[in-house]
Scaffold this motif. Sequence first.
Motif, PDB file in Angstrom:
ATOM      1  N   SER A 107     -29.259  71.980  -8.574  1.00 49.08           N
ATOM      2  CA  SER A 107     -29.405  71.089  -9.547  1.00 49.08           C
ATOM      3  C   SER A 107     -28.245  70.661 -10.053  1.00 49.08           C
ATOM      4  N   GLN A 108     -27.056  71.413  -9.992  1.00 44.81           N
ATOM      5  CA  GLN A 108     -25.725  71.049 -10.404  1.00 44.81           C
ATOM      6  C   GLN A 108     -25.261  70.125  -9.274  1.00 44.81           C
ATOM      7  N   ALA A 109     -25.465  70.621  -7.953  1.00 47.71           N
ATOM      8  CA  ALA A 109     -24.982  69.604  -6.913  1.00 47.71           C
ATOM      9  C   ALA A 109     -25.742  68.160  -6.910  1.00 47.71           C
ATOM     10  N   LEU A 110     -26.846  68.077  -7.279  1.00 49.00           N
ATOM     11  CA  LEU A 110     -27.624  66.792  -7.461  1.00 49.00           C
ATOM     12  C   LEU A 110     -26.914  66.159  -8.442  1.00 49.00           C
ATOM     13  N   GLU A 122     -30.949  59.254  -2.366  1.00 48.29           N
ATOM     14  CA  GLU A 122     -30.117  59.736  -1.295  1.00 48.29           C
ATOM     15  C   GLU A 122     -30.726  60.817  -0.651  1.00 48.29           C
ATOM     16  N   VAL A 123     -30.602  61.234   0.686  1.00 46.40           N
ATOM     17  CA  VAL A 123     -31.263  62.090   1.624  1.00 46.40           C
ATOM     18  C   VAL A 123     -30.411  63.235   1.595  1.00 46.40           C
ATOM     19  N   LEU A 124     -30.995  64.610   1.247  1.00 44.19           N
ATOM     20  CA  LEU A 124     -30.454  65.900   1.328  1.00 44.19           C
ATOM     21  C   LEU A 124     -29.979  66.148   2.943  1.00 44.19           C
ATOM     22  N   PRO A 125     -29.077  66.707   2.825  1.00 43.73           N
ATOM     23  CA  PRO A 125     -28.902  67.587   4.407  1.00 43.73           C
ATOM     24  C   PRO A 125     -30.146  68.278   4.770  1.00 43.73           C
ATOM     25  N   GLU A 185     -38.751  70.194  -6.653  1.00 44.61           N
ATOM     26  CA  GLU A 185     -39.704  69.225  -6.630  1.00 44.61           C
ATOM     27  C   GLU A 185     -40.732  69.242  -7.494  1.00 44.61           C
ATOM     28  N   LEU A 186     -41.171  70.531  -8.069  1.00 46.93           N
ATOM     29  CA  LEU A 186     -41.937  70.646  -9.149  1.00 46.93           C
ATOM     30  C   LEU A 186     -41.253  70.077 -10.470  1.00 46.93           C
ATOM     31  N   GLU A 187     -40.172  70.433 -10.641  1.00 46.30           N
ATOM     32  CA  GLU A 187     -39.364  69.854 -11.756  1.00 46.30           C
ATOM     33  C   GLU A 187     -38.975  68.327 -11.892  1.00 46.30           C
ATOM     34  N   GLY A 188     -39.452  67.674 -10.784  1.00 48.64           N
ATOM     35  CA  GLY A 188     -39.295  66.133 -10.381  1.00 48.64           C
ATOM     36  C   GLY A 188     -37.744  65.950  -9.958  1.00 48.64           C
ATOM     37  N   ARG A 189     -37.084  66.775  -9.711  1.00 49.35           N
ATOM     38  CA  ARG A 189     -35.575  66.531  -9.240  1.00 49.35           C
ATOM     39  C   ARG A 189     -35.712  66.181  -7.920  1.00 49.35           C
ATOM     40  N   LEU A 190     -36.414  66.527  -6.847  1.00 45.13           N
ATOM     41  CA  LEU A 190     -36.536  66.070  -5.516  1.00 45.13           C
ATOM     42  C   LEU A 190     -37.831  65.596  -5.403  1.00 45.13           C
ATOM     43  N   ALA A 226     -34.700  62.412  -6.572  1.00 42.67           N
ATOM     44  CA  ALA A 226     -35.705  61.635  -7.622  1.00 42.67           C
ATOM     45  C   ALA A 226     -35.059  61.143  -8.518  1.00 42.67           C
ATOM     46  N   PRO A 227     -35.577  59.741  -8.879  1.00 42.36           N
ATOM     47  CA  PRO A 227     -35.192  59.141 -10.066  1.00 42.36           C
ATOM     48  C   PRO A 227     -35.676  59.842 -11.279  1.00 42.36           C
TER      49      PRO A 227
END
Length: 253
Positions: A22-25, A33-36, A60-65, A76-77
């Motif tokens: 999460s910190q990296a995001l 942006e697409v993650l590795p 993903e559940l939290e809406g970050r990805l 994710a936006p």
Amino acid sequence: MGTTQLEAVSEPKYWHLRTVLSQALDTEFSVGEVLPNERELAARFGVARATLRQALEQLELEGRLQRRRGVGTTVAPPRVGVAVETERPLWPGAPGDAWQPADCTQGAATAAAAAALGVAGDETVHTVRRSLSAHGQIVAAELLHVPARSVPELTAIDVPGGPARARAVLRELQRLTLEGQDRAVELGTARAEDAKDLDRLPGAPVLMVTTRFFAEGRTAAVSVATYRADTCRLTFGAAGDVRIVHDRERQVS
């Protein structure tokens, strides 16, 4: 990207990895942006791919990805703010309503719908399906149950289904004087049909908002709106009265 080894921690490793990711995001990636790939990420953080998948699923559940078919995992936006309470109650389909009608069917009420509407199980109910979009993406799907007694002037002259029939039901419903409404919010899981509309997998977490509309001293319609839990943030006005419902059998479908 360098290699980051996770230190020994008392909390589950996947949860700690979720915090680090999460910190990296926030610092290394931009929206969209697409993650590795998983192999690269697992090597960077020194974890098993199973642990990595748990952390990614949590984000993903939290809406970050977001998992996008043919693309991969992207950042994710921010969640879309969706107002579910207004200062003045309005009928569905009233001016300013952003929901788009998609279809309308009619038939005997389901047991859950009949109970919510206060009608007999064999009474005809019109079910309007609508969707709500934001930034070009469907973020919510709705089933609006309207008993035949609420729209007595509706005739079979109109087309039997589709958006035109849905708009006809909404138009007739607005002939009634809206006396009030109440809402209940609960966490649920997406049914197969809703999941398809929302581009989610069946069983994905969703927010369920059930609204009852009152006219002529009785329940005139019931709306069950299913919001994507990963992209929506429900907002309520000062007049909003939110009830937390735990009885899953009371959910209308």
